[in-house]
Write an enzyme that holds these catalytic residues in place. Structure first.
Site, PDB file in Angstrom:
ATOM      1  N   LYS A 121     -57.185  15.381  17.485  1.00  0.00           N
ATOM      2  CA  LYS A 121     -56.603  14.850  18.725  1.00  0.00           C
ATOM      3  C   LYS A 121     -56.473  15.946  19.775  1.00  0.00           C
ATOM      4  O   LYS A 121     -56.644  15.687  20.961  1.00  0.00           O
ATOM      5  CB  LYS A 121     -55.254  14.182  18.454  1.00  0.00           C
ATOM      6  CG  LYS A 121     -55.396  12.856  17.713  1.00  0.00           C
ATOM      7  CD  LYS A 121     -54.143  11.991  17.780  1.00  0.00           C
ATOM      8  CE  LYS A 121     -54.356  10.667  17.047  1.00  0.00           C
ATOM      9  NZ  LYS A 121     -53.142   9.864  16.928  1.00  0.00           N
ATOM     10  N   LYS A 204     -65.310   4.969  12.638  1.00  0.00           N
ATOM     11  CA  LYS A 204     -64.388   3.893  12.254  1.00  0.00           C
ATOM     12  C   LYS A 204     -64.006   3.050  13.479  1.00  0.00           C
ATOM     13  O   LYS A 204     -63.952   3.564  14.599  1.00  0.00           O
ATOM     14  CB  LYS A 204     -63.140   4.448  11.551  1.00  0.00           C
ATOM     15  CG  LYS A 204     -62.079   5.032  12.460  1.00  0.00           C
ATOM     16  CD  LYS A 204     -60.729   5.108  11.736  1.00  0.00           C
ATOM     17  CE  LYS A 204     -59.621   5.452  12.731  1.00  0.00           C
ATOM     18  NZ  LYS A 204     -58.289   5.201  12.247  1.00  0.00           N
ATOM     19  N   LYS A 207     -58.781   1.910  18.026  1.00  0.00           N
ATOM     20  CA  LYS A 207     -58.236   1.459  19.312  1.00  0.00           C
ATOM     21  C   LYS A 207     -58.806   2.282  20.457  1.00  0.00           C
ATOM     22  O   LYS A 207     -58.900   1.827  21.582  1.00  0.00           O
ATOM     23  CB  LYS A 207     -56.723   1.598  19.310  1.00  0.00           C
ATOM     24  CG  LYS A 207     -56.046   0.612  18.400  1.00  0.00           C
ATOM     25  CD  LYS A 207     -54.559   0.931  18.307  1.00  0.00           C
ATOM     26  CE  LYS A 207     -54.002   0.531  16.972  1.00  0.00           C
ATOM     27  NZ  LYS A 207     -53.052   1.495  16.439  1.00  0.00           N
TER      28      LYS A 207
HETATM   29  P1  ATP Z   1     -56.700   3.636  15.499  1.00  0.00           P
HETATM   30  O1  ATP Z   1     -57.738   4.647  15.135  1.00  0.00           O
HETATM   31  O2  ATP Z   1     -57.211   2.271  15.539  1.00  0.00           O
HETATM   32  O3  ATP Z   1     -55.929   4.030  16.727  1.00  0.00           O
HETATM   33  P2  ATP Z   1     -54.871   4.758  13.742  1.00  0.00           P
HETATM   34  O4  ATP Z   1     -55.385   5.048  12.367  1.00  0.00           O
HETATM   35  O5  ATP Z   1     -54.825   5.891  14.681  1.00  0.00           O
HETATM   36  O6  ATP Z   1     -55.673   3.549  14.326  1.00  0.00           O
HETATM   37  P3  ATP Z   1     -52.634   3.022  13.246  1.00  0.00           P
HETATM   38  O7  ATP Z   1     -52.815   1.966  14.226  1.00  0.00           O
HETATM   39  O8  ATP Z   1     -51.247   3.456  13.057  1.00  0.00           O
HETATM   40  O9  ATP Z   1     -53.404   4.324  13.664  1.00  0.00           O
HETATM   41  O10 ATP Z   1     -53.283   2.580  11.873  1.00  0.00           O
HETATM   42  C1  ATP Z   1     -52.657   1.599  11.111  1.00  0.00           C
HETATM   43  C2  ATP Z   1     -53.358   1.467   9.798  1.00  0.00           C
HETATM   44  O11 ATP Z   1     -54.675   0.935   9.997  1.00  0.00           O
HETATM   45  C3  ATP Z   1     -53.537   2.772   9.035  1.00  0.00           C
HETATM   46  O12 ATP Z   1     -53.195   2.576   7.678  1.00  0.00           O
HETATM   47  C4  ATP Z   1     -55.002   3.088   9.204  1.00  0.00           C
HETATM   48  O13 ATP Z   1     -55.491   3.846   8.123  1.00  0.00           O
HETATM   49  C5  ATP Z   1     -55.608   1.684   9.256  1.00  0.00           C
HETATM   50  N1  ATP Z   1     -56.882   1.658   9.985  1.00  0.00           N
HETATM   51  C6  ATP Z   1     -57.105   2.059  11.252  1.00  0.00           C
HETATM   52  N2  ATP Z   1     -58.397   1.881  11.598  1.00  0.00           N
HETATM   53  C7  ATP Z   1     -59.015   1.340  10.502  1.00  0.00           C
HETATM   54  C8  ATP Z   1     -60.374   0.914  10.218  1.00  0.00           C
HETATM   55  N3  ATP Z   1     -61.327   1.012  11.120  1.00  0.00           N
HETATM   56  N4  ATP Z   1     -60.638   0.409   9.007  1.00  0.00           N
HETATM   57  C9  ATP Z   1     -59.662   0.303   8.072  1.00  0.00           C
HETATM   58  N5  ATP Z   1     -58.382   0.685   8.269  1.00  0.00           N
HETATM   59  C10 ATP Z   1     -58.054   1.201   9.463  1.00  0.00           C
END
Ligand code: ATP
Ligand code: LTN
Length: 344
Positions: A121, A204, A207
């Site tokens: 980040k 992956k 968001k």
């Molecule tokens: P993002 O990358 O979408 O912002 P993040 O991992 O930063 O997501 P959270 O929104 O807090 O943060 O993630 C919530 C949950 O969703 C976590 O357990 C994360 O591992 C899971 N997660 C996020 N993206 C994926 C994905 N593409 N496939 C499967 N699980 C995911």
């Protein structure tokens, strides 16, 4: 090793997804929320919205409260039952930030600097935009978990290192100040539960995706969702076969299909033998939209009554505080702080 709070009947589970977008996406659902829903009967489940984590990167204050409500509504619409699970907003339980401070004081600077999410980040947002809050993200996450004496923490693979740190900090605290915290186990969802970006199927689904076309948001209009699936990037060749290396696009579509239809990947490969990519996309668009539509409708219904939603969250915060305040008080007393006469 005990993984349960001695006072609890079932092992306790804690998890959360950040309110950092206008909607959760299909990856959050398949990789996280879906499993949380399934765990409600067998565990004592604590699910929260980590809004304190959402402000560790740039954000708009005028959007935060709405995004927090949306995330809560999406948890409930997906099947989190606020009676079965303790459901609350992190900033409503001040013990999270308070315990995080204590954990900051037993975390090495070098140790926190090695967290890959922080490094990624920092690179993405630039050194000057990286805040001390972002640096302390993992210790706040440790506090979220340790306050509830959680035995299990279901998260995606990307959170493995943070969980390891949480375990280290729990052990360190227990060693230095006396037995206080349950040392939690991670419950990392399988690689097959990881959903990739539809336009860039080696990254992956996230968001913060580069293009909105690769991201299926649970609040998208179903027509938009269908279009995104139909224009998903696929691979050279014509065969519908699961092969993450050589066919990342098709493999991702098969994973999504399998999790929503309940058919195994080999069954799907057999179903689609001799058929074209287009057939898979049409079927998948139908499957995803019929899954998303009721979820979206239910979310919108919940959002139409924000006072009721806030009441549910206030009830959850009260329940959460009953657990968190006990652990917090114990931890601070063990650290030697003078207790407040009459209590907080
Ligand atoms: P993002 O990358 O979408 O912002 P993040 O991992 O930063 O997501 P959270 O929104 O807090 O943060 O993630 C919530 C949950 O969703 C976590 O357990 C994360 O591992 C899971 N997660 C996020 N993206 C994926 C994905 N593409 N496939 C499967 N699980 C995911
Ligand atoms: N960092 C997590 C969200 C999170 C979390 C937690 C998950 C914050 N605190 C405690 C489990 C337990 C993520 O998934 N991005």
């Amino acid at each position: 090793m005990t993984v349960t709070d001695p006072a609890a009947q079932k092992p306790r589970v804690v998890s959360g997804a950040q309110p950092s977008a206008d909607s959760l996406h299909l990856g959050n659902y398949i990789g996280a929320v879906r499993n949380w829903v399934q765990m409600q009967d067998d565990y004592e489940t604590v699910y929260f919205i980590p809004d304190l984590h959402a402000v560790t990167v740039d954000y708009r204050p005028e959007e935060l409260a709405h995004r927090t409500r949306v995330t809560a509504a999406q948890y409930i619409a997906a099947g989190i039952d606020p009676e079965k699970s303790t459901l609350f907003v992190q900033s409503h339980v001040p013990e999270h930030a308070q315990l995080a401070w204590a954990l900051n004081c037993i975390t090495g600077f070098g140790e926190a600097s090695r967290m890959t999410q922080f490094k990624d980040k920092t690179q993405r947002y630039g050194n000057d935009a990286a805040t001390v809050g972002l640096f302390a993200y993992p210790t706040l996450m440790a506090a979220d978990i340790l306050l509830y004496q959680a035995g299990l923490v279901p998260v995606g693979e990307d959170q493995r290192q943070h969980l390891e740190l949480t375990r280290t900090l729990a052990q360190r605290f227990n060693h230095r100040f006396g037995e206080t915290f349950v040392v939690p186990e991670g419950m990392i969802v399988k690689e097959t539960a990881k959903i990739y970006d539809l336009q860039n199927p080696t990254a992956k689904m996230s968001k913060s995706a580069e293009s909105p076309n690769g991201l299926i948001q649970l609040l998208d209009d179903p027509k938009v969702t269908a279009k995104k699936i139909k224009s998903a990037v696929t691979d050279a060749g014509t065969e519908i076969r699961f092969d993450r290396e050589n066919k990342p696009g098709i493999s991702n579509l098969l994973t999504i299909h399998s999790t929503l239809s309940g058919r195994t990947i080999p069954q799907l490969e057999a179903d689609y033998e001799g058929r074209m990519y287009g057939h898979l996309k049409v079927d998948l668009a139908e499957l995803v939209t019929s899954f998303i539509t009721p979820l979206r409708d239910r979310t919108n219904e919940l959002l139409a009554d924000p006072a009721e939603l806030d009441r549910i969250l206030a009830h959850g915060a009260k329940r959460a505080r009953e657990i968190a305040s006990v652990t917090f008080k114990d931890a601070f007393e063990k650290m030697g702080f003078l207790p407040l006469a009459g209590g907080f």
